[in-house]
Enzyme design. Structure first.
Site, mmCIF file in Angstrom:
data_model
loop_
_atom_site.group_PDB
_atom_site.id
_atom_site.type_symbol
_atom_site.label_atom_id
_atom_site.label_comp_id
_atom_site.label_asym_id
_atom_site.label_seq_id
_atom_site.Cartn_x
_atom_site.Cartn_y
_atom_site.Cartn_z
ATOM 1 N N LYS A 168 71.959 56.676 -13.277
ATOM 2 C CA LYS A 168 72.515 55.772 -12.276
ATOM 3 C C LYS A 168 73.988 55.540 -12.594
ATOM 4 C CE LYS A 168 68.361 53.275 -10.838
ATOM 5 N NZ LYS A 168 68.534 53.462 -9.387
ATOM 6 N N LYS A 273 60.468 57.597 -0.917
ATOM 7 C CA LYS A 273 59.830 56.478 -1.609
ATOM 8 C C LYS A 273 58.798 55.866 -0.661
ATOM 9 C CE LYS A 273 63.860 55.455 -4.464
ATOM 10 N NZ LYS A 273 65.051 54.591 -4.651
#
Length: 360
Positions: A168, A273
């Site tokens: 990230k 997702k």
């Protein structure tokens, strides 16, 4: 086939506690509320299917203050339905009954009912993964934080045998993030370690291309969501000019006309997702539409407990997932349910020798 098609639904709430402060683009997470949905036939309550509704704070369409009330009302309504005993028909029923703005509830119900239809054994879809005959390659996730914390995670993932790392970015100084990527590439080539980065929309449209050019020097597999969702024009230009593949993530949330989005932006990949997109049926539709356009995909969990993670792993396996998936989040919590899900050498597997802890 069961004698009745009516199903009783209940739910349990658990607050999961992170093992560390989990840095995201939406702030630091210390806890995560999940709602486990129990499905059982009234005349056979000892056999139960379990699903999970776990909206993600500040991201899910159903992250709302009245979520628990909505969940209770929805489950009461679902108890009046005559349910099919066929997997595809159940998914179709739920697609018609549960609105798209309640994606995590739809996914939780899909999982709970399919588990019940399969005998309440935590089997949701497919055979191979559930029976331990196949493992799924996953990426090792490097959470946002201070440079030293991120470096510690990188070394840990190397020691654990991961050959795909996802970092990230966008939380600390960009040059420090480049230094971390350089640290990895000095030790491992792209043939040894696949590198992904996730910007969570951190770059402005004006600076994004220049930053992507810098990132491309490290032979990255892809970057997720370089600019914030909702700016289709800017994202389209970026996908056309990018020196490295772009994967859409948050961009997919709440989109009903999937083909229109993909035709407008033309990304190289999409990230799926199920908790955020509306579950199994919606995820399958995204994949069909993406593959028609030669757009790659992989699946990622969204901080679910092991109940949700198990369903996503089985879904990914049933759809022929071939590249590393984002399914390593089950080890994040101090009080997750004990489950057969294990991570070994960069793969997740189902160890049927381990018995599920029952939700309570």
């Amino acid at each position: 086939m069961h004698s009745t098609s009516k199903i009783t639904f209940e739910y349990l709430k658990r607050t999961l506690i992170f093992k560390f402060d989990a840095g995201t683009s939406r702030g630091i997470l210390k806890t995560k509320d999940v709602f486990w949905i129990k499905a059982f036939y009234p005349d056979q309550p000892e056999i139960a299917g379990w699903g999970e509704a776990a909206p993600l704070v500040k991201l899910s369409l159903d992250d709302r203050p009245d979520f628990e009330n909505i969940l209770q009302q929805t489950l009461e309504q679902m108890a009046t339905i005559a349910w099919s005993q066929n997997e595809n028909e159940v998914l179709s029923q739920l697609g018609q009954l549960i609105p798209v703005y309640l994606p995590s509830i739809r996914f939780g119900l899909e999982t709970a009912i399919l588990d019940l239809l399969n005998g309440g054994k935590k089997k949701i879809l497919g055979q191979d993964f559930f029976e331990g005959n196949r493992t799924i390659s996953i990426n090792g996730l490097i959470w946002m934080g201070e440079k030293d914390f991120m470096l510690e995670q990188i070394n840990e993932k190397f020691e654990q045998g991961f050959d795909c790392i996802k970092m990230k970015i966008g939380a600390i100084d960009f040059q420090q993030e480049l230094e971390l990527l350089s640290y990895i590439r000095e030790r491992y080539s792209k043939d040894q370690i696949t590198l992904r980065v996730d910007a969570n929309g951190a770059f402005s449209p004006e600076e994004a291309l220049a930053k992507l050019n810098e990132l491309a020097e490290f032979d990255l597999h892809s970057i997720e969501q370089p600019i914030a969702a909702g700016n289709w024009g800017a994202m389209s230009k970026l996908c056309e000019a990018t020196p490295l593949p772009i994967a859409l993530d948050e961009e997919l949330i709440g989109v009903e006309n999937k083909g229109e989005l993909l035709d407008a932006i033309r990304p190289q990949h999409i990230i799926l997702k199920p908790t955020l997109l509306g579950g199994i049926l919606e995820t399958k539709e995204w994949i069909t539409i993406a593959e028609e356009r030669n757009i790659g995909w992989w699946m990622t969990s969204a901080l679910e407990s092991n109940i949700g993670l198990n369903a996503i792993a089985q879904l990914a396996d049933s759809l022929g997932a071939s590249i590393p998936q984002g399914l390593g989040t089950g080890k994040l919590y101090q009080n997750n349910l004990k489950s057969p899900l294990e991570i070994d050498q960069g793969h997740i597997r189902y160890n049927s020798q381990i018995v599920w802890e029952q939700p309570s």
